[in-house]
Motif scaffolding. Structure first.
Motif, PDB file in Angstrom:
ATOM      1  N   GLN A 257     -62.328 113.525  35.636  1.00  0.00           N
ATOM      2  CA  GLN A 257     -61.193 113.430  36.455  1.00  0.00           C
ATOM      3  C   GLN A 257     -60.894 113.668  37.906  1.00  0.00           C
ATOM      4  O   GLN A 257     -59.854 112.807  38.410  1.00  0.00           O
ATOM      5  N   PHE A 258     -61.931 114.161  38.284  1.00  0.00           N
ATOM      6  CA  PHE A 258     -61.915 114.482  39.885  1.00  0.00           C
ATOM      7  C   PHE A 258     -63.106 113.640  40.559  1.00  0.00           C
ATOM      8  O   PHE A 258     -64.144 113.472  40.062  1.00  0.00           O
ATOM      9  N   ASN A 278     -61.776 122.809  51.795  1.00  0.00           N
ATOM     10  CA  ASN A 278     -60.661 122.808  50.753  1.00  0.00           C
ATOM     11  C   ASN A 278     -61.084 123.532  49.565  1.00  0.00           C
ATOM     12  O   ASN A 278     -60.793 122.861  48.410  1.00  0.00           O
ATOM     13  N   SER A 281     -57.980 124.730  47.356  1.00  0.00           N
ATOM     14  CA  SER A 281     -57.047 123.695  46.641  1.00  0.00           C
ATOM     15  C   SER A 281     -58.129 123.111  45.572  1.00  0.00           C
ATOM     16  O   SER A 281     -57.525 122.811  44.332  1.00  0.00           O
ATOM     17  N   VAL A 282     -59.458 123.167  45.665  1.00  0.00           N
ATOM     18  CA  VAL A 282     -60.263 122.513  44.512  1.00  0.00           C
ATOM     19  C   VAL A 282     -60.308 123.654  43.427  1.00  0.00           C
ATOM     20  O   VAL A 282     -60.080 123.261  42.372  1.00  0.00           O
ATOM     21  N   ARG A 284     -57.944 125.666  42.769  1.00  0.00           N
ATOM     22  CA  ARG A 284     -56.544 125.439  41.917  1.00  0.00           C
ATOM     23  C   ARG A 284     -56.478 124.392  40.962  1.00  0.00           C
ATOM     24  O   ARG A 284     -55.940 124.381  39.951  1.00  0.00           O
ATOM     25  N   GLU A 285     -56.930 123.152  41.234  1.00  0.00           N
ATOM     26  CA  GLU A 285     -56.945 122.008  40.669  1.00  0.00           C
ATOM     27  C   GLU A 285     -57.810 122.123  39.441  1.00  0.00           C
ATOM     28  O   GLU A 285     -57.331 121.851  38.308  1.00  0.00           O
ATOM     29  N   LEU A 286     -58.967 122.696  39.450  1.00  0.00           N
ATOM     30  CA  LEU A 286     -59.839 123.051  38.042  1.00  0.00           C
ATOM     31  C   LEU A 286     -59.180 123.945  37.234  1.00  0.00           C
ATOM     32  O   LEU A 286     -59.177 123.786  36.106  1.00  0.00           O
ATOM     33  N   ARG A 287     -58.674 124.979  37.805  1.00  0.00           N
ATOM     34  CA  ARG A 287     -58.124 126.029  37.225  1.00  0.00           C
ATOM     35  C   ARG A 287     -56.885 125.431  36.314  1.00  0.00           C
ATOM     36  O   ARG A 287     -56.644 125.634  35.114  1.00  0.00           O
ATOM     37  N   CYS A 288     -55.963 124.683  36.972  1.00  0.00           N
ATOM     38  CA  CYS A 288     -54.706 123.945  36.419  1.00  0.00           C
ATOM     39  C   CYS A 288     -55.332 123.060  35.229  1.00  0.00           C
ATOM     40  O   CYS A 288     -54.744 122.779  34.289  1.00  0.00           O
ATOM     41  N   TYR A 289     -56.501 122.074  35.150  1.00  0.00           N
ATOM     42  CA  TYR A 289     -57.125 121.543  34.465  1.00  0.00           C
ATOM     43  C   TYR A 289     -56.993 122.205  33.097  1.00  0.00           C
ATOM     44  O   TYR A 289     -56.684 121.919  32.170  1.00  0.00           O
ATOM     45  N   ASP A 292     -53.592 123.479  31.550  1.00  0.00           N
ATOM     46  CA  ASP A 292     -52.972 122.229  30.975  1.00  0.00           C
ATOM     47  C   ASP A 292     -53.528 122.171  29.526  1.00  0.00           C
ATOM     48  O   ASP A 292     -52.897 121.657  28.742  1.00  0.00           O
TER      49      ASP A 292
END
Length: 314
Positions: A257-258, A278, A281-282, A284-289, A292
């Motif tokens: 995905q990333f 970053n 922010s990386v 946060r993106e992985l945690r949100c994955y 979800d």
């Protein structure tokens, strides 16, 4: 005398040869990270007493070593991290407690000797090596004369393998994300080895090529792009592909995905990426994955540890 022992944890990038046709098995490559860590304060005691943290994990090691050394110990667990997530807590706990005994009672044991006593390093030697000196490590696995079978460390009686190469890891940021999911261990891990080994020799050859001609040079030359590309390639080779496959689309999905390269440490489910900017922010993106998809996840923003375990005296 009182001692405090603080250990790194480790990213296990991959086992290398689970084919064995050339006369050796295992081999491993990985690197130490500062966090999460195991930290204990210990002192001489008549019996075995463990306080704080996940008492059971430390107590079982301490009782075993107490019987071996005929000594007692009091342990205060200041920090630890979950077992069976791919970050090597079992080896770090075992060696931390063994080091406390070693220092308090002046036993004169080397790290390798402590690893043998506690039964660590029977497959990969990365955890033992990074406890000793941190950094980025490549080990040479085991001769089939010593270990004629494919088996995870917890079921192997082989000695820790020798380190073939060790380098300081560059000052990159390491983002580690651990979903609230148990990895493969015990009989499940044994079954994984028995079902899929030996790995096709062509995969082993490709993996060795990537490690020797891309992964190692990227660390020595401080080339983040090449390091990330090597990690990405490794996920789809040999036993690492088998390990990732066990989670179905969950781990393959985050890798696909990333844009930045993502690897899975050991048998997972912890995933990691290495960046120069970053990092938050990386993370946060992985945690949100994972969130979800219904999994809580813990994020560590850390760096490599190029020193290994630290021992303090008071």
């Amino acid at each position: 005398m009182k001692v405090k022992v603080k250990t790194p944890s480790r990213i296990h990038i991959s086992l290398i040869d689970l084919n064995g046709s050339i006369g050796r098995v295992d081999g491993g490559v990985g690197f130490a990270i500062e966090e999460p860590s195991v930290t204990i304060k210990c002192e001489e005691f008549d019996d075995v007493v463990v306080e704080g943290g996940n008492v059971g994990r430390f107590q079982s090691v301490a009782i075993k070593l107490s019987q071996v050394f005929d000594r007692g110990i009091k342990i205060n667990v200041l920090s630890d991290y979950p077992s069976h997530v791919g970050l090597g807590s079992g080896t770090q706990i075992s060696l931390a407690v063994a080091s406390a005994f070693n220092e308090i009672y002046e036993l004169g044991l080397s790290v390798r000797e402590m690893a043998e006593i506690t039964g660590r390093g029977g497959t990969s030697g990365i955890g033992v090596a990074v406890f000793e000196s941190g950094g980025f490590v490549l080990d040479g696995g085991h001769s089939k004369r010593e270990k004629p079978y494919f088996m995870p460390s917890s079921f192997s009686k082989a000695k820790p393998p020798r380190v073939l190469a060790r380098y300081d890891f560059p000052d990159w940021k390491v983002v580690v994300v651990v979903p609230d999911l148990s990895g493969f261990y015990g009989e499940r891990e044994v079954n994984l080895f028995q079902k899929f080994c030996p790995i096709p020799v062509e995969d082993v050859r490709k993996l060795c090529h990537v490690i020797l001609m891309k992964l190692l040079p990227s660390v020595v030359e401080n080339n983040l792009d090449d390091f990330g590309e090597a990690v990405k390639i490794i996920q789809r080779l040999g036993f690492k592909r088998v390990e990732v496959d066990q989670y179905g689309d969950l781990i393959w999905g985050i890798m696909d995905q990333f844009d930045y390269p993502i690897g899975m440490s050991s048998t997972g489910p912890a995933v990691y990426t290495v960046v120069d900017t970053n990092a938050k922010s990386v993370g946060r993106e992985l945690r949100c994955y994972f969130e979800d998809r219904g999994f809580d996840a813990h994020v560590y923003i850390t760096r490599a540890d190029n020193f290994g375990a630290e021992i303090f005296y008071s």
